[in-house]
Scaffold this motif. Structure first.
Motif, PDB file in Angstrom:
ATOM      1  N   ALA A 267     -29.789  -0.086 -43.444  1.00 17.51           N
ATOM      2  CA  ALA A 267     -29.100   0.290 -44.680  1.00 17.51           C
ATOM      3  C   ALA A 267     -28.470  -0.941 -45.300  1.00 17.51           C
ATOM      4  CB  ALA A 267     -28.037   1.355 -44.414  1.00 17.51           C
ATOM      5  N   VAL A 268     -28.597  -1.053 -46.617  1.00 14.87           N
ATOM      6  CA  VAL A 268     -28.041  -2.189 -47.357  1.00 14.87           C
ATOM      7  C   VAL A 268     -26.637  -1.851 -47.830  1.00 14.87           C
ATOM      8  CG1 VAL A 268     -28.274  -3.574 -49.452  1.00 14.87           C
ATOM      9  CG2 VAL A 268     -30.289  -3.036 -48.081  1.00 14.87           C
ATOM     10  N   GLY A 269     -25.708  -2.782 -47.643  1.00 13.06           N
ATOM     11  CA  GLY A 269     -24.352  -2.627 -48.130  1.00 13.06           C
ATOM     12  C   GLY A 269     -24.079  -3.579 -49.284  1.00 13.06           C
ATOM     13  N   SER A 270     -22.841  -3.815 -49.582  1.00 10.82           N
ATOM     14  CA  SER A 270     -22.463  -4.713 -50.665  1.00 10.82           C
ATOM     15  C   SER A 270     -22.264  -6.136 -50.141  1.00 10.82           C
ATOM     16  CB  SER A 270     -21.179  -4.214 -51.325  1.00 10.82           C
ATOM     17  OG  SER A 270     -20.130  -4.117 -50.380  1.00 10.82           O
ATOM     18  N   ALA A 312     -28.564   6.490 -28.478  1.00 15.75           N
ATOM     19  CA  ALA A 312     -29.346   5.804 -29.502  1.00 15.75           C
ATOM     20  C   ALA A 312     -28.744   6.038 -30.881  1.00 15.75           C
ATOM     21  CB  ALA A 312     -30.786   6.310 -29.479  1.00 15.75           C
ATOM     22  N   VAL A 313     -28.740   4.997 -31.694  1.00 12.21           N
ATOM     23  CA  VAL A 313     -28.311   5.118 -33.084  1.00 12.21           C
ATOM     24  C   VAL A 313     -29.529   5.516 -33.909  1.00 12.21           C
ATOM     25  CG1 VAL A 313     -27.314   3.930 -35.066  1.00 12.21           C
ATOM     26  CG2 VAL A 313     -26.531   3.385 -32.751  1.00 12.21           C
ATOM     27  N   THR A 314     -29.437   6.620 -34.614  1.00 23.24           N
ATOM     28  CA  THR A 314     -30.592   7.194 -35.292  1.00 23.24           C
ATOM     29  C   THR A 314     -30.558   7.042 -36.807  1.00 23.24           C
ATOM     30  OG1 THR A 314     -29.461   9.330 -35.359  1.00 23.24           O
ATOM     31  CG2 THR A 314     -30.914   8.907 -33.473  1.00 23.24           C
ATOM     32  N   SER A 315     -29.372   6.867 -37.394  1.00 22.13           N
ATOM     33  CA  SER A 315     -29.281   6.823 -38.854  1.00 22.13           C
ATOM     34  C   SER A 315     -27.999   6.117 -39.272  1.00 22.13           C
ATOM     35  CB  SER A 315     -29.312   8.241 -39.440  1.00 22.13           C
ATOM     36  OG  SER A 315     -28.359   9.068 -38.792  1.00 22.13           O
ATOM     37  N   ILE A 316     -28.067   5.437 -40.425  1.00 23.80           N
ATOM     38  CA  ILE A 316     -26.912   4.754 -41.008  1.00 23.80           C
ATOM     39  C   ILE A 316     -26.891   5.042 -42.504  1.00 23.80           C
ATOM     40  CG2 ILE A 316     -25.883   2.511 -41.550  1.00 23.80           C
ATOM     41  CD1 ILE A 316     -26.947   1.430 -38.949  1.00 23.80           C
ATOM     42  N   ALA A 317     -25.706   5.289 -43.034  1.00 21.74           N
ATOM     43  CA  ALA A 317     -25.516   5.452 -44.476  1.00 21.74           C
ATOM     44  C   ALA A 317     -24.263   4.695 -44.882  1.00 21.74           C
ATOM     45  CB  ALA A 317     -25.397   6.932 -44.852  1.00 21.74           C
ATOM     46  N   VAL A 318     -24.304   4.061 -46.057  1.00 21.97           N
ATOM     47  CA  VAL A 318     -23.195   3.243 -46.540  1.00 21.97           C
ATOM     48  C   VAL A 318     -22.686   3.809 -47.857  1.00 21.97           C
ATOM     49  CG1 VAL A 318     -22.449   0.941 -47.228  1.00 21.97           C
ATOM     50  CG2 VAL A 318     -24.185   1.202 -45.438  1.00 21.97           C
ATOM     51  N   SER A 319     -21.389   4.030 -47.939  1.00 21.78           N
ATOM     52  CA  SER A 319     -20.750   4.441 -49.185  1.00 21.78           C
ATOM     53  C   SER A 319     -20.124   3.202 -49.826  1.00 21.78           C
ATOM     54  CB  SER A 319     -19.670   5.509 -48.927  1.00 21.78           C
ATOM     55  OG  SER A 319     -18.943   5.768 -50.111  1.00 21.78           O
ATOM     56  N   GLU A 320     -20.799   2.657 -50.834  1.00 21.22           N
ATOM     57  CA  GLU A 320     -20.270   1.461 -51.496  1.00 21.22           C
ATOM     58  C   GLU A 320     -19.012   1.796 -52.285  1.00 21.22           C
ATOM     59  OE1 GLU A 320     -23.034  -0.849 -53.664  1.00 21.22           O
ATOM     60  OE2 GLU A 320     -24.661  -0.630 -52.207  1.00 21.22           O
ATOM     61  N   GLU A 321     -18.883   3.034 -52.709  1.00 24.27           N
ATOM     62  CA  GLU A 321     -17.705   3.454 -53.466  1.00 24.27           C
ATOM     63  C   GLU A 321     -16.443   3.365 -52.627  1.00 24.27           C
ATOM     64  OE1 GLU A 321     -15.987   7.659 -55.210  1.00 24.27           O
ATOM     65  OE2 GLU A 321     -18.119   7.253 -55.430  1.00 24.27           O
ATOM     66  N   SER A 322     -16.522   3.823 -51.378  1.00 21.23           N
ATOM     67  CA  SER A 322     -15.343   3.830 -50.514  1.00 21.23           C
ATOM     68  C   SER A 322     -15.334   2.697 -49.498  1.00 21.23           C
ATOM     69  CB  SER A 322     -15.260   5.164 -49.767  1.00 21.23           C
ATOM     70  OG  SER A 322     -16.389   5.326 -48.915  1.00 21.23           O
ATOM     71  N   GLY A 323     -16.478   2.036 -49.306  1.00 23.12           N
ATOM     72  CA  GLY A 323     -16.548   0.973 -48.315  1.00 23.12           C
ATOM     73  C   GLY A 323     -16.627   1.484 -46.888  1.00 23.12           C
ATOM     74  N   ILE A 324     -17.146   2.705 -46.717  1.00 22.68           N
ATOM     75  CA  ILE A 324     -17.269   3.296 -45.376  1.00 22.68           C
ATOM     76  C   ILE A 324     -18.710   3.210 -44.908  1.00 22.68           C
ATOM     77  CG2 ILE A 324     -16.862   5.341 -43.954  1.00 22.68           C
ATOM     78  CD1 ILE A 324     -14.327   4.207 -45.073  1.00 22.68           C
ATOM     79  N   VAL A 325     -18.902   2.836 -43.652  1.00 19.45           N
ATOM     80  CA  VAL A 325     -20.215   2.791 -43.019  1.00 19.45           C
ATOM     81  C   VAL A 325     -20.286   3.912 -41.987  1.00 19.45           C
ATOM     82  CG1 VAL A 325     -21.851   1.400 -41.695  1.00 19.45           C
ATOM     83  CG2 VAL A 325     -20.305   0.294 -43.321  1.00 19.45           C
ATOM     84  N   TYR A 326     -21.310   4.759 -42.094  1.00 19.63           N
ATOM     85  CA  TYR A 326     -21.493   5.882 -41.183  1.00 19.63           C
ATOM     86  C   TYR A 326     -22.728   5.646 -40.323  1.00 19.63           C
ATOM     87  CZ  TYR A 326     -18.408   8.208 -44.555  1.00 19.63           C
ATOM     88  OH  TYR A 326     -17.361   8.531 -45.395  1.00 19.63           O
ATOM     89  N   ALA A 327     -22.649   6.021 -39.053  1.00 21.14           N
ATOM     90  CA  ALA A 327     -23.775   5.867 -38.132  1.00 21.14           C
ATOM     91  C   ALA A 327     -23.902   7.118 -37.285  1.00 21.14           C
ATOM     92  CB  ALA A 327     -23.587   4.635 -37.239  1.00 21.14           C
ATOM     93  N   GLY A 328     -25.056   7.792 -37.390  1.00 17.17           N
ATOM     94  CA  GLY A 328     -25.331   8.969 -36.560  1.00 17.17           C
ATOM     95  C   GLY A 328     -26.043   8.565 -35.292  1.00 17.17           C
TER      96      GLY A 328
END
Length: 495
Positions: A267-270, A312-328
């Motif tokens: 996942a790409v962040g800022s 195992a880490v299966t998924s990542i999502a980045v909220s650029e609005e809040s600056g939060i990184v989530y990892a499932g």
């Protein structure tokens, strides 16, 4: 005198008043004349609703009740919404305020990937087909020569698909016919592959006594992510590497030896940050640096490792609005970190009984899909970063493999919108039960225990009945649908 009294009697005045406000009866439109055509071997249906399609959007027709036609009925839509000055952008035009809107089924394979763009939805499956849906009907499609469609992203009218055979294919719609999509490239490009093959220094050892050029993935492409601002495409693979591609000429700029096991998500962040997650249980943060070479190549440096665990880490999502990184991860949890506080650990969202297989973030909402066949919707508080579980979306008969979220937009005249009416989002979920479900979720909805649906689905074409996924399994394997074998061989880690 007697006739005048009868005309002005309370009963007759009441009847006149009722007739005055009574709406005209609604006459159902016939759907018998559907325009069916074929493009590239795919059946294309018209945008009219199918007579046998049943969902929350298209319920069985019944005689209208006088109450339903009454202007005092609060469930009736306002005539203002039917004005020619009102336009609506989205995948559907009506339906429930929250919950399931409809289901799409193409009984040809399990859905591994999806991507939404404007009013179109693209879905990829194990059948090597990419289907294109519009207004909950199959619009068109295109087919690749080999490899399951495991990942998909869209940029500037181009569709990038990652496949089981290790290739990335690029597609573009024909300017003459919106139902025809043509392949414009296959990455790596043949000219780049031949050029790299000549130089022995471009070969890397991928297995014992087996070498290949570094610009090519030698195992399944499991994930894709775009950095449109920098003009870059990132691809992660089960070969443990992440490769960086330049969008302008599709050249492979860099190959990152990212992890000790399969890369499941990128996942790409800022600010040039890139996040990767792997079957080795780690989440890593990389920073991009542009080199001074003539070709404008990139170099990514490891900044830190956010997570190092057994699951195992299966998924990542980045909220650029809040600056939060989530990892499932495969333990059913969604961990998150705050980039604005030097990646301070925020906690874990616990709502699934089995592995989290996919994540999507939009606005203040976080949506997670799981091997337990459900989706969880979380809402982040504007202050403090705490999260509240809003609801669970259930109805799939198999693991939820992919998810996407889009804002539901209303527009009137020149720029006015209906934000004051409450922010709503469209959630698309693809599953190994061969279906894609379309949900509507309100951002400010009150927390609910569960939004369950067993709404009849829109079935296109003939095929086998939906397959019920065995309990205890939750992802696809290197050789397809054999979930049990994959989880035994790879320790429930590869997605």
């Amino acid at each position: 005198m007697t006739n005048l009294k009868e005309k002005n009697s309370p009963r007759r005045l009441k009847n006149k008043l009722i007739n005055l406000f009574r709406a005209e009866p609604i006459i159902p439109q016939s759907n018998s004349e559907e325009d069916d055509s074929t493009h590239n071997g795919f059946s294309t249906s018209s945008s009219t609703a199918s007579p046998d399609y049943l969902s929350d959007m298209n319920p069985p027709s019944t005689s209208p009740s006088p109450y339903n036609l009454s202007p005092w009925n609060p469930t009736m839509p306002s005539p203002f919404t039917k004005s020619p000055w009102v336009t609506y952008g989205g995948f559907f035009h009506e339906g429930p305020s929250t919950g399931l809107v409809g289901s799409l089924v193409r009984e040809e394979g399990h859905v591994y990937s999806l991507a939404a763009s404007d009013d179109l939805l693209f879905t990829g499956s194990e059948s090597k087909n990419i289907r294109v849906w519009k207004n909950q009907h199959e619009f068109t499609g295109f087919k690749c020569s080999s490899g399951f469609v495991k990942a998909m992203v869209i940029s500037n009218g181009k569709i990038f698909t990652g496949h089981q055979d290790g290739k990335i294919r690029v597609w573009k719609v024909s300017p003459k016919d919106p139902t025809v999509y043509k392949r414009v490239a296959s990455l790596p490009l043949m000219k780049d592959f031949i050029k790299s093959s000549i130089n022995p220094s471009n070969y890397v050892e991928v297995r014992r006594h087996h070498n290949t050029v570094w610009i090519r993935h030698f195992d399944a492409v499991s994930c894709l992510s775009l950095d449109e601002e920098a003009g870059l495409l990132y691809s992660g693979s089960w070969d443990k590497t992440v490769k960086v591609w330049r969008l302008s000429d599709f050249k492979c700029l860099e190959s990152i030896k990212a992890h000790d096991d399969a890369v499941n998500t990128v996942a790409v962040g800022s600010d040039g940050l890139v996040f990767t997650g792997s079957a080795d249980g780690t989440v890593k943060v990389w920073r991009r640096e542009m080199t001074k070479s003539k070709g404008g190549d990139t170099r990514h440096m490891l900044v830190r490792t956010l997570l190092q665990g057994e699951s195992a880490v299966t998924s990542i999502a980045v909220s650029e609005e809040s600056g939060i990184v989530y990892a499932g991860s495969s333990d059913g949890k969604v961990n998150y970190w705050d980039m604005n506080r030097r990646f301070a650990y925020g906690g874990a969202l616990r709502g699934h009984k089995m592995a989290v297989l996919c994540l999507a973030v939009s606005g203040r909402l976080v949506v997670s899909g799981s091997a337990d066949k459900s989706l969880c919707v979380w809402r982040r508080k504007e202050k403090g970063g705490a999260h509240t579980k809003v609801t669970s979306l259930t109805g799939h008969e198999g693991p939820v493999k992919c998810v996407a979220v889009e804002e539901e937009k209303y527009q009137v005249g020149s720029g006015f919108n209906f934000r004051d009416w409450g922010q709503k989002w469209v959630v698309y979920s693809g599953s190994l039960d061969r279906s894609v479900k379309v949900w509507r979720v309100a951002e400010d909805m009150e927390p609910q225990l569960e939004l369950n649906s067993r709404t009849p689905t829109h079935v296109i074409g003939a095929g086998r009945s939906p397959l019920h996924v065995p309990a205890g399994t939750g992802t696809d394997g290197p050789n397809g649908w054999d979930l049990l074998r994959n989880w035994k061989e790879h320790g429930n880690k590869r997605v």
